[in-house]
Scaffold this active site. Structure first.
Site, short mmCIF file in Angstrom:
data_model
loop_
_atom_site.label_atom_id
_atom_site.label_comp_id
_atom_site.label_asym_id
_atom_site.label_seq_id
_atom_site.Cartn_x
_atom_site.Cartn_y
_atom_site.Cartn_z
N PHE A 2 0.84 -1.20 0.00
CA PHE A 2 0.00 0.00 0.00
C PHE A 2 0.87 1.25 0.00
O PHE A 2 1.77 1.39 0.84
CB PHE A 2 -0.91 0.02 1.23
CG PHE A 2 -1.72 1.29 1.34
CD1 PHE A 2 -2.88 1.45 0.61
CD2 PHE A 2 -1.29 2.33 2.16
CE1 PHE A 2 -3.62 2.63 0.71
CE2 PHE A 2 -2.02 3.52 2.26
CZ PHE A 2 -3.20 3.66 1.53
N LEU A 11 4.12 -1.03 3.63
CA LEU A 11 3.47 0.28 3.71
C LEU A 11 4.45 1.39 3.35
O LEU A 11 5.54 1.47 3.92
CB LEU A 11 2.94 0.53 5.12
CG LEU A 11 1.91 -0.47 5.66
CD1 LEU A 11 1.56 -0.11 7.10
CD2 LEU A 11 0.65 -0.48 4.79
N GLU A 12 4.05 2.23 2.40
CA GLU A 12 4.81 3.43 2.06
C GLU A 12 3.86 4.59 2.21
O GLU A 12 2.99 4.81 1.36
CB GLU A 12 5.38 3.32 0.65
CG GLU A 12 6.57 4.22 0.40
CD GLU A 12 6.18 5.64 0.08
OE1 GLU A 12 6.29 6.49 0.99
OE2 GLU A 12 5.74 5.91 -1.04
N LEU A 13 4.01 5.35 3.31
CA LEU A 13 3.00 6.32 3.71
C LEU A 13 3.52 7.75 3.59
O LEU A 13 4.39 8.02 2.77
CB LEU A 13 2.53 5.99 5.12
CG LEU A 13 2.11 4.52 5.34
CD1 LEU A 13 1.73 4.28 6.79
CD2 LEU A 13 0.97 4.14 4.41
#
EC number: 1.2.1.3
Length: 509
Positions: free
Chosen positions: A220, A243-245
């Site tokens: 995501f 996760l890359e937020l």
């Protein structure tokens, strides 16, 4: 193709050119939750056959995809510019990142190495192997509609997984084009499925697919808030997502810095892609001895930025990705407080004929353009300090001691990217050691990535997972160990080691 993955509750949506909202780039029918689950089911069925394809051959598929992307580089870049408003030069760079990723993983198809490990027992060999996880659901954002999907899709497929890809609704045309290039490069139909869906539908379909055991990995890229939901969902099924937020990426300017170079780095970090990068500059943290001079130079440079039609070579940045991105950015502007100072131009918000920008190129009323904004006097207690703005806004703060600079660089809770400008090697290495960001630049911008370097963050920016390079292989494989005992008698590992130690001691004495 995407239409194979639609559910029963079909409804159309459009993607518009943010530089000219009258231009409909594509219209697609969004899937319902059943459509996403059906795509996962098809990918799950196809996974074992794809995993049996030798890894070097899967690497050749990545090579084919890269070659086709290179042959269509200009057309794909032009589509990125049209659909998400990225200046054409930046769009070409993004497509090159896809090519670089494919080039890198061609070689990794021959290097999915395991190890031969010495055993503590005689007549026994130990081995380790990388195994594909199964089926991955990949959810990507609009700001890098080609490069970031490639960061996920290429290694996931190379490792023997099948993939269901859900791109942003704001970048559906780019997704369709990239999907066709993957298929033309040799990726079988059910090995990669493309699903267009909104966020809530995606969440519902993903939840069903996880419950059915169809999905073994989630990737995501998006906001921290949405990442929390994805992480919670994955956790209920004992999975660890990739996760890359978001980011609130700091840029520290020391008292010995090259100020002109620091200004250039801050301008590019803060306003490239209209500040719509996860690695975009959040706050400049300048030593008080150079703060005022830096702010003067920085504000002047921002005043000179050319904003407008992203097809024009002179443009530094174009429109925001869409109207909802503008609304979110307006919310960030509401965090400006009376003790803050708008440095340079005081115009903020949307650029229009009634709120013009000097030197603007194009029709400001046709698109979704925003004024660049520099906010000085930001303090560590301010909400603006702790909030990702995702748009053309940069805060400027002052510090007195190196300890204070480090505290400000880390204190917002994000940990994606950081930069420091200094002539001192000791200061640079000390900052690297104490900074909590996953990526640190010295005398360079907070933005930018290379295909063979790990990309990712910590804290509010992610869960420690990494993309790109050899490090992403750990996101799409699991380690399997094997022990082979040819002693011809049962060996009980640690239970028998004591006897071996005693025997060895006797013989050595």
């Amino acid at each position: 193709m995407a239409e194979l993955n639609r559910g029963t509750a079909e409804r159309p949506t459009v993607s518009r050119n943010p530089a000219d909202l009258r231009d409909v780039v594509t219209e697609q029918v969004l899937s319902d939750a059943d459509g996403l689950t059906a795509a996962a089911r098809a990918a799950h069925r196809a996974q074992s056959a794809w995993a049996e394809t030798p890894a070097p051959l899967r690497g050749r598929v990545a090579q084919n995809v890269g070659r086709l992307v290179a042959e269509n580089k200009e057309a794909l870049a032009a589509l990125i510019t049209r659909e998400v408003g990225k200046p054409y030069g930046e769009a070409l760079g993004e497509v090159q990142e896809v090519i670089d990723t494919c080039d890198f993983f061609l070689g990794e198809g021959r290097r999915l190495y395991g190890q031969t490990v010495p055993s503590e027992m005689p007549d026994k060999q130990l081995f380790t192997y990388r195994k594909p996880l199964g089926t991955a659901v990949i959810i990507t954002a609009a700001n890098f509609p080609a490069a970031v999907p490639a960061w996920y899709l290429v290694p996931a497929l190379l490792c023997g997984n099948t993939v269901v890809w859900k791109p942003s609704e704001s970048a559906m045309a780019v997704a369709e084009a990239l999907f066709r290039l993957f298929r033309a490069g040799g990726v079988p139909e059910d090995v990669l499925r493309l699903v267009h869906a909104d966020g809530e539908t995606t969440y519902a379909g993903l939840e069903r697919a996880l419950t059915e055991g169809l999905v073994q990995k989630i990737g995501f890229t998006g906001s921290t808030a949405a990442g929390r939901r994805v992480s919670e969902l994955a956790g209920r099924h004992l999975q660890s997502p990739c996760l890359e937020l978001g980011g609130k990426n700091p840029l520290v300017v020391t008292d010995d810095a090259d100020l002109e170079l620091a200004v250039q780095g801050a301008v590019f970090s803060g306003f490239a892609t209209a500040g719509q990068r996860c690695t975009s500059l959040g706050a400049v943290i300048a030593h008080r001895a150079v703060h005022d001079e830096f702010l003067t130079r920085f504000s002047a440079a921002v005043e000179d930025l050319v904003v407008g039609d992203p097809r024009r070579d002179e443009i530094f940045y174009g429109p925001l990705i869409g109207e909802r991105y503008l609304e979110n950015f307006r919310g960030s502007l509401e965090l400006v407080r009376p003790h803050h100072t708008l440095s340079g131009s005081t115009a903020t918000g949307r650029i229009t004929s009634e709120s013009p920008r000097k030197g603007f190129i194009g029709d400001p009323d046709a698109g979704v353009y925003a004024h660049p904004t520099v906010v000085a006097g930001v303090l560590p207690d301010d909400e603006l300090y702790r909030t990702e703005t995702f748009g053309p806004l940069v805060s400027v703060m002052a510090y007195d001691s190196f300890d204070e600079a480090v505290a400000l660089a880390n204190g917002h809770g994000y940990g994606l990217s950081a930069a420091i400008y200094t002539r001192s090697a000791g200061t640079a290495f000390s900052f690297r050691e104490r900074c909590t960001a996953g990526m640190v630049s010295v005398n360079n911008s907070t933005v930018g990535a290379e295909a063979h370097l790990p990309f990712g963050g910590n804290g509010l920016s992610g869960n420690g997972s990494r993309q790109s390079g050899i490090w992403v292989l750990d996101q799409f494989t699991s380690w399997q160990s094997m022990n082979w005992d040819y002693a011809g008698t049962l060996q009980r590992a640690q239970m028998d080691v004591q006897d071996i130690d005693a025997d060895l001691g006797f013989r050595l004495s």
